[in-house]
Design a protein around this motif. Structure first.
Motif, short mmCIF file in Angstrom:
data_model
loop_
_atom_site.label_atom_id
_atom_site.label_comp_id
_atom_site.label_asym_id
_atom_site.label_seq_id
_atom_site.Cartn_x
_atom_site.Cartn_y
_atom_site.Cartn_z
N ASP A 1 -11.58 -14.70 48.95
CA ASP A 1 -12.77 -13.62 49.09
C ASP A 1 -12.55 -12.53 48.27
O ASP A 1 -13.08 -11.93 47.66
N ALA A 2 -11.04 -12.21 48.01
CA ALA A 2 -10.83 -11.10 47.38
C ALA A 2 -11.21 -11.47 45.70
O ALA A 2 -11.75 -10.53 45.01
N ILE A 3 -10.77 -12.68 45.37
CA ILE A 3 -11.13 -13.00 44.12
C ILE A 3 -12.95 -13.02 43.85
O ILE A 3 -13.39 -12.68 42.72
N ASP A 4 -13.50 -13.75 44.57
CA ASP A 4 -14.73 -13.64 44.54
C ASP A 4 -15.54 -12.34 44.53
O ASP A 4 -16.40 -11.96 43.58
N SER A 5 -14.93 -11.54 45.25
CA SER A 5 -15.54 -9.92 45.48
C SER A 5 -15.20 -9.18 44.20
O SER A 5 -16.13 -8.54 43.52
N PHE A 6 -13.97 -9.28 43.42
CA PHE A 6 -13.42 -8.68 42.29
C PHE A 6 -14.10 -9.31 41.18
O PHE A 6 -14.53 -8.64 40.20
N SER A 7 -14.55 -10.49 41.36
CA SER A 7 -15.27 -11.28 40.05
C SER A 7 -16.67 -10.66 39.80
O SER A 7 -17.14 -10.41 38.71
N LYS A 8 -17.14 -10.01 40.90
CA LYS A 8 -18.50 -9.60 40.83
C LYS A 8 -18.63 -7.96 40.40
O LYS A 8 -19.63 -7.36 40.27
N ALA A 9 -17.67 -7.44 40.76
CA ALA A 9 -17.32 -5.99 40.42
C ALA A 9 -17.56 -5.50 39.04
O ALA A 9 -17.17 -6.09 37.93
N LYS A 10 -18.29 -4.49 38.94
CA LYS A 10 -18.41 -3.72 37.63
C LYS A 10 -17.78 -2.59 37.67
O LYS A 10 -17.49 -1.94 38.44
N ARG A 11 -17.35 -2.31 36.07
CA ARG A 11 -16.67 -1.01 35.94
C ARG A 11 -17.08 0.29 35.82
O ARG A 11 -17.89 0.66 34.85
N ASP A 12 -17.56 0.56 37.11
CA ASP A 12 -18.42 1.72 37.40
C ASP A 12 -17.86 2.91 38.30
O ASP A 12 -18.51 3.09 39.26
N GLY A 13 -16.48 3.07 38.34
CA GLY A 13 -15.98 3.79 39.38
C GLY A 13 -15.83 3.17 40.58
O GLY A 13 -14.97 2.28 40.71
N GLY A 14 -16.06 3.87 41.58
CA GLY A 14 -15.52 3.34 43.08
C GLY A 14 -15.87 1.86 43.30
O GLY A 14 -15.22 1.35 43.89
N SER A 15 -17.19 1.45 42.83
CA SER A 15 -17.50 -0.04 43.09
C SER A 15 -16.67 -0.81 42.40
O SER A 15 -16.72 -2.19 42.64
N PHE A 16 -15.71 -0.54 41.33
CA PHE A 16 -14.81 -1.33 40.78
C PHE A 16 -13.40 -1.38 41.24
O PHE A 16 -12.82 -2.38 41.83
N ARG A 17 -12.99 -0.12 41.54
CA ARG A 17 -11.80 0.20 42.00
C ARG A 17 -11.32 -0.28 43.38
O ARG A 17 -10.24 -0.91 43.49
#
Length: 187
Positions: A11-27
């Motif tokens: 789940d963590a891999i899947d969630s982080f795979s979709k994260a964009k480097r734009d501040g809080g939604s990445f961190r």
């Protein structure tokens, strides 16, 4: 427990795979991702090949262009724990992804981060499977070779002048006095 760990890591891999480097939604997903890897390693569960491949790519995503010290330190803590959990059947390219992560963090100008990175890399290097030890030199930038060799010999990583130069570049200390400065005291 291991099934729960596997699901949480995936789940963590899947969630982080979709994260964009734009501040809080990445961190936030990055921190959860790194934490789940450490939990999985601490539980003793072996990583599946597809998990390790994803972890390797995503570690590179974390360090690429990062200026978040806390995230970088968490990445180092995670990298240090991964060595014994690398599947022997992993491709050299997947293992090189971790080496590139170390290389990027060891290339940062922050001397404290670099010191932590050396400690983390040594822990990783001492536990990586023998079949993957050939990637260890790729972890270290050329300007860190002397510091690493000194550390392995139990010597200070750098001479005092090099440390002063690094700190001056980071504006963290006043210049070292040589004794030739003019006396600014009044008689």
């Amino acid at each position: 427990l291991s099934g729960s760990n596997a699901n949480s890591l995936q789940d963590a891999i899947d969630s982080f795979s979709k994260a964009k480097r734009d501040g809080g939604s990445f961190r936030t997903p990055a921190c959860i991702f790194l934490h789940q890897i450490r939990l999985c390693c601490a539980s003793g569960r072996a990583l599946f090949q597809h998990e390790f491949n994803a972890i390797s790519k995503l570690i590179e995503k974390v360090v690429q262009g990062s200026n978040d010290l806390e995230l970088e330190l968490q990445t180092l803590e995670t990298l240090a724990t991964l060595g014994p959990h690398i599947p022997a059947s992993s491709s050299s390219e997947a293992v090189k992804g971790l080496a590139r992560g170390f290389h990027a963090l060891l290339s940062k100008p922050n001397w404290a981060l670099r010191s932590m990175a050396v400690t983390s890399m040594l822990e990783f290097a001492s536990s990586v499977p023998a079949c993957h030890k050939s990637v260890i030199p790729d972890c270290v930038p050329s300007d860190m070779n002397v510091a690493l060799q000194n550390r392995l010999k139990g010597k200070p990583p750098m001479d005092g002048d090099k440390v002063s130069e690094m700190l001056l570049q980071q504006n963290q200390v006043a210049p070292r006095r040589t004794g030739n400065e003019p006396n600014l005291r009044r008689p």
